[in-house]
Design a protein around this motif. Structure first.
Motif, short mmCIF file in Angstrom:
data_model
loop_
_atom_site.label_atom_id
_atom_site.label_comp_id
_atom_site.label_asym_id
_atom_site.label_seq_id
_atom_site.Cartn_x
_atom_site.Cartn_y
_atom_site.Cartn_z
N ILE A 1 -1.56 7.25 -5.23
CA ILE A 1 -0.44 6.86 -4.36
C ILE A 1 -0.77 5.55 -3.64
CG2 ILE A 1 0.86 7.46 -2.28
CD1 ILE A 1 0.62 10.40 -3.15
N ARG A 2 -2.02 5.44 -3.16
CA ARG A 2 -2.46 4.20 -2.49
C ARG A 2 -2.34 3.01 -3.43
NH1 ARG A 2 -8.59 4.31 -1.21
NH2 ARG A 2 -8.61 4.08 -3.49
N LEU A 3 -2.83 3.17 -4.65
CA LEU A 3 -2.76 2.07 -5.61
C LEU A 3 -1.32 1.71 -5.94
CD1 LEU A 3 -4.21 0.12 -7.50
CD2 LEU A 3 -4.32 1.95 -9.21
N ASN A 4 -0.45 2.72 -6.02
CA ASN A 4 0.95 2.46 -6.33
C ASN A 4 1.64 1.67 -5.23
OD1 ASN A 4 2.93 2.64 -8.29
ND2 ASN A 4 3.81 4.51 -7.47
N LEU A 5 1.20 1.86 -3.99
CA LEU A 5 1.75 1.06 -2.90
C LEU A 5 1.44 -0.42 -3.12
CD1 LEU A 5 1.04 3.07 0.39
CD2 LEU A 5 3.22 2.73 -0.77
#
Length: 296
Positions: A61-65
């Motif tokens: 999720i962090r990387l997708n942000l």
């Protein structure tokens, strides 16, 4: 020449990992390690695996942000598939393309995004994780009861806000296009590393370790930082060496300490192995109202 250099680099990593593993296994009681692993509590190991998987979900999720800041509006589902495949490549295909490189290649090929920015967000994603590893390590070191640390605790406490400030200014000066999500990604990094600490805690419980738990957590955090240094294959060897000498420094059982490291590696390998599914199956990169296919 580039392919030759890559093969040499990979070969050196494999060699260093093999040497470190051999060195560790000449220093410990292998049969005792085997007994430690066999008698571990499977219930706690399952919980450890669950929290490890949770850490990877949050990390994705962090990387997708970061991807969203590049206007690559992947759904979390398709992004997690890429993330899982990257884990598999990093651990099981050392001679092939790395996990981060593969994600960058696919997204660069599929979407109109600058290579420099793609590489930057992948690096920042790693640095964000390192920042929280450092912060948690400093926090535990500042409060653990060790005589050798007396007089130095203020350094660990001071380093916590200083490291955040330095990372914020680094983002502001060189990567201002991701600055709006700085605090969100930092908070997610905190959750990622917290979930992994909980995973290690359950491993300690699985081995019936009820004392010196904080010491083992500190060793794990330091080993995770060292494992990022690209000298070994996926951190194999360097993590075990850190657990071995960390236990020696803190007066812990070195066999048990290496056993903790081995169990964490086995959980990592088991979860990463699921990524092989997407090595043979086409990943569909789903966007809001748009579906784009990528080939492997």
């Amino acid at each position: 020449m580039a392919k030759l250099n890559k093969k040499v680099t990979t070969g050196l990593k494999v060699l260093i990992s093999a040497v470190l593993i051999y060195f560790i296994f000449t220093k410990i009681n292998v049969s005792e390690i085997k007994d430690i692993l066999i008698t571990s509590n499977p219930f706690y190991l399952i919980l450890a695996a669950i929290f490890f998987i949770l850490s990877k979900f949050i990390g994705a999720i962090r990387l997708n942000l970061y991807f969203h800041q590049l206007t690559i509006m992947l759904t979390h589902k398709s992004n997690f598939k890429l993330y899982l495949l990257g884990m598999f490549y990093n651990l099981f295909l050392p001679g092939g393309i790395g996990g981060d490189a593969y994600k960058g290649y696919i997204l660069k090929k599929t979407f109109d995004v600058k290579t420099k920015r793609m590489v930057s967000v992948l690096v920042l994603d790693r640095l964000g994780g390192l920042l929280l590893l450092f912060i948690y390590a400093c926090t535990l070191l500042a409060f653990i009861e060790l005589e050798i640390l007396n007089g130095y605790r203020w350094l660990f406490i001071t380093a916590i806000p200083l490291s955040v400030i330095v990372f914020w200014f680094l983002n502001k000066k060189f990567f201002n296009y991701v600055l709006p999500i700085f605090w969100k990604t930092t908070a997610l990094s905190a959750l990622v590393q917290l979930a992994q600490l909980v995973s290690i805690w359950f491993i300690l419980l699985a081995l019936n370790i009820e004392t010196n738990q904080v010491s083992y957590l500190i060793i794990f955090l330091i080993s995770s930082i060292i494992a990022v240094v690209p000298l070994t294959l996926g951190g194999i060897g360097s993590r075990e060496v850190t657990f071995f000498y960390g236990a020696q420094f803190l007066g812990l059982d070195q066999n048990v300490s290496v056993g903790v490291s081995v169990l964490f590696f086995l959980i990592t390998a088991l979860v990463s192995l699921f990524g092989v599914i997407y090595h043979f199956k086409t990943i569909k990169l789903e966007l809001a109202q748009i579906t784009t296919d990528s080939t492997e």
